[in-house]
Design a protein around this motif. Structure first.
Motif, short mmCIF file in Angstrom:
data_model
loop_
_atom_site.label_atom_id
_atom_site.label_comp_id
_atom_site.label_asym_id
_atom_site.label_seq_id
_atom_site.Cartn_x
_atom_site.Cartn_y
_atom_site.Cartn_z
N ASP A 144 0.88 -1.10 -0.05
CA ASP A 144 0.18 -0.01 0.14
C ASP A 144 0.84 1.23 -0.07
O ASP A 144 0.30 2.33 -0.04
CB ASP A 144 -1.04 -0.11 1.20
N GLY A 145 2.16 1.15 0.03
CA GLY A 145 2.96 2.21 -0.14
C GLY A 145 3.15 3.02 1.07
O GLY A 145 3.70 4.14 1.07
N ARG A 146 2.82 2.59 2.30
CA ARG A 146 3.08 3.27 3.57
C ARG A 146 4.38 3.47 3.88
O ARG A 146 4.77 4.43 4.71
CB ARG A 146 2.42 2.38 4.52
N GLU A 147 5.70 2.80 3.28
CA GLU A 147 6.73 2.97 3.71
C GLU A 147 7.35 4.18 2.90
O GLU A 147 8.61 4.57 3.59
CB GLU A 147 7.73 1.57 3.28
N PHE A 148 6.52 4.94 2.17
CA PHE A 148 7.40 5.94 1.65
C PHE A 148 6.50 7.47 1.93
O PHE A 148 5.41 7.36 2.00
CB PHE A 148 7.07 5.75 -0.04
N ARG A 149 7.21 8.29 2.14
CA ARG A 149 6.79 9.51 2.91
C ARG A 149 5.92 10.28 1.65
O ARG A 149 5.07 10.81 1.93
CB ARG A 149 8.10 10.50 3.03
N ASP A 150 6.26 10.37 0.47
CA ASP A 150 5.54 10.97 -0.54
C ASP A 150 5.83 10.30 -2.00
O ASP A 150 6.69 9.25 -2.13
CB ASP A 150 5.90 12.48 -0.53
N GLY A 151 5.21 10.94 -2.93
CA GLY A 151 5.66 10.28 -4.46
C GLY A 151 6.86 10.52 -4.85
O GLY A 151 7.42 9.57 -5.17
N ARG A 152 7.59 11.52 -4.36
CA ARG A 152 8.93 11.55 -4.77
C ARG A 152 9.68 10.48 -4.24
O ARG A 152 10.82 10.11 -4.93
CB ARG A 152 9.43 12.96 -4.62
N HIS A 153 9.61 10.20 -2.91
CA HIS A 153 10.43 9.25 -2.24
C HIS A 153 10.31 7.81 -3.18
O HIS A 153 10.94 7.16 -3.36
CB HIS A 153 9.77 9.06 -0.81
N LEU A 154 9.09 7.54 -3.37
CA LEU A 154 8.71 6.16 -4.62
C LEU A 154 9.52 6.34 -5.71
O LEU A 154 10.27 5.52 -6.04
CB LEU A 154 7.43 5.92 -4.61
N ALA A 155 9.59 7.47 -6.43
CA ALA A 155 10.16 7.86 -7.57
C ALA A 155 11.69 7.65 -7.53
O ALA A 155 12.39 7.06 -8.29
CB ALA A 155 9.95 9.07 -8.15
N ALA A 156 12.28 8.22 -6.32
CA ALA A 156 13.66 7.99 -6.12
C ALA A 156 14.05 6.77 -5.80
O ALA A 156 15.05 6.20 -6.14
CB ALA A 156 13.95 8.91 -4.81
N TRP A 157 13.28 6.14 -4.95
CA TRP A 157 13.44 4.66 -4.63
C TRP A 157 13.52 3.64 -5.95
O TRP A 157 14.24 2.64 -5.91
CB TRP A 157 12.20 3.87 -3.68
N LEU A 158 12.90 4.09 -6.93
CA LEU A 158 12.61 3.20 -8.21
C LEU A 158 13.94 3.71 -9.39
O LEU A 158 14.09 3.44 -10.26
CB LEU A 158 11.31 3.63 -9.04
N GLY A 159 14.70 4.83 -8.69
CA GLY A 159 15.81 5.08 -9.38
C GLY A 159 15.41 6.17 -10.82
O GLY A 159 16.10 6.10 -11.61
N LEU A 160 14.29 6.83 -10.68
CA LEU A 160 13.73 7.62 -11.59
C LEU A 160 13.87 8.93 -11.19
O LEU A 160 13.24 10.23 -12.02
CB LEU A 160 12.19 7.40 -11.66
N VAL A 161 14.86 9.29 -10.59
CA VAL A 161 15.23 10.83 -10.37
C VAL A 161 16.48 11.12 -10.69
O VAL A 161 17.54 10.14 -10.87
CB VAL A 161 14.96 11.26 -8.89
N PRO A 162 17.08 12.43 -11.08
CA PRO A 162 18.61 12.54 -11.52
C PRO A 162 19.43 12.31 -10.43
O PRO A 162 19.26 12.48 -9.35
CB PRO A 162 18.65 13.93 -11.70
N ARG A 163 20.61 11.72 -10.66
CA ARG A 163 21.96 11.76 -9.83
C ARG A 163 22.36 13.32 -9.60
O ARG A 163 22.46 14.12 -10.77
CB ARG A 163 23.03 10.80 -10.50
N GLN A 164 22.98 13.71 -8.66
CA GLN A 164 23.58 14.79 -8.34
C GLN A 164 25.07 14.88 -8.09
O GLN A 164 25.47 13.61 -7.74
CB GLN A 164 22.96 15.64 -7.01
N HIS A 165 25.67 15.85 -8.42
CA HIS A 165 27.23 15.78 -8.12
C HIS A 165 27.37 17.39 -8.13
O HIS A 165 27.87 18.30 -9.13
CB HIS A 165 28.00 15.37 -9.65
N SER A 166 26.83 17.79 -6.79
CA SER A 166 26.92 19.46 -6.73
C SER A 166 27.81 19.73 -5.68
O SER A 166 28.04 19.00 -4.66
CB SER A 166 25.43 19.76 -6.22
#
Length: 339
Positions: free
Chosen positions: A235-257
């Motif tokens: 049910d997705g309760r382990e994820f704070r929000d939608g972005r947390h799930l997207a990051a868990w799936l590897g669908l967010v950019p890598r940073q080198h800042s």
């Protein structure tokens, strides 16, 4: 003995290392037990938090530990490794697991039920057959190309052309080569039948699950994606929000800042490759068909495709779908598309 607050367990096939710490993090319990002794030892310990790494058998053990009254936390091995002190051995690994789970910023792995693992088994078995089928048709293509016979890369062309090539007695194939390729083609057809069988089983799971059917209302999400997502995150309760799930799936950019300089790279590709692949394939279909539609979602997709290109637009749609999926799972409400 001082009460154990967190008990780290290094899971293996036969030998398990236990490391218990009190509320202040001081070690108060260390023991090495065999597989058949583990549950007996844990039943004699007052209920506490048990920490284990996500590995083969972790979810099964988690259910058994919870039946004994313990609370279980599962952490990914990549977050445990930085806390290993000294040489790598079972004792240091168990201590590192115990230390890692105490950190407030360490994300936990969602626990899975037997039903979720059953669905995941269907997907994994099907993917194994798909990989074998791809390898088989590639070998057939290579053997034919070695004899001067070529055809397109798509599997549809292979299904259409290989039988004709094998039945043509006037081509460059010798009898021995024809028999070898025919055996490979028979293996390919057998794998095809088995994959279709798994597709039917996954479809049956989809039809029996209202949750999967709600998720499948999202553009770019079909029965396979919906069942795989539910099998992985519940049910997705382990994820704070939608972005947390997207990051868990590897669908967010890598940073080198550093400092004021922010550099955003390609997607991180963390998490499950299978889930990410399903979401990206579904998003690719959305982006490909968007030019023929004029609703709010497709207008956004077309604008993004024009500005950033097809591939970046595809990943953006996959990211957006992951966020929508988390919202649908957490609210329990049906998906309502923007008009």
């Amino acid at each position: 003995m001082t009460a154990i607050d967190i008990l780290g367990i290094d899971i293996a096939k036969n030998v398990f290392q236990l490391h218990g710490a009190d509320r202040r993090g001081r070690p108060v319990f260390k023991r090495r037990v065999m597989r058949d002794q583990l549950l007996g030892v844990l039943s004699g310990i007052e209920p506490c938090t048990i920490a284990i790494e996500a590995c083969t058998g972790a979810f099964c053990w988690a259910r058994k530990f919870e039946e004994l009254g313990h609370r279980v936390k599962i952490v990914s091995p990549q977050y445990v490794k930085p806390f290993v002190r000294g040489q790598k051995n079972d004792g240091n690994d168990a201590e590192a697991i115990c230390t890692a789970v105490r950190q407030p910023h360490i994300p936990l792995v969602p626990k899975r039920t037997k039903e979720q693992q059953d669905i995941q088994a269907l997907h994994r078995a099907r993917q194994r057959l798909v990989n074998h089928r791809t390898a088989t048709i590639c070998q057939i293509r290579g053997l034919l190309l070695d004899r001067g016979i070529a055809f397109g890369k798509s599997i549809t062309k292979a299904r259409r052309m290989v039988p004709d090539i094998l039945s043509d007695m006037n081509n460059e194939l010798s009898e021995m080569a024809r028999d070898a390729i025919a055996e490979l083609w028979d293996l390919f057809c057998n794998l095809d039948r088995r994959i279709i069988s798994f597709d039917k089983k996954i479809e049956a799971v989809f039809r029996a699950s209202p949750t999967c059917q709600r998720i499948a209302k999202i553009k770019g999400v079909g029965p396979k994606t919906a069942t795989a997502i539910v099998a992985a995150i519940g049910d997705g309760r382990e994820f704070r929000d939608g972005r947390h799930l997207a990051a868990w799936l590897g669908l967010v950019p890598r940073q080198h800042s550093s400092g004021d300089k922010r550099v955003m790279l390609s997607i991180s590709k963390r998490g499950s490759q299978h889930l990410r692949t399903l979401l990206v394939h579904g998003a690719r279909a959305v982006v490909r068909t968007a030019p023929n539609k004029d609703d709010q979602m497709n207008v956004w997709v077309n604008d993004l495709r024009e500005r950033r290109g097809f591939n970046r637009a595809t990943v953006a749609v996959a990211n957006k779908n992951a966020r929508i999926i988390r919202a649908v799972l957490r609210t329990g409400e049906p998906y309502r598309a923007a008009i």
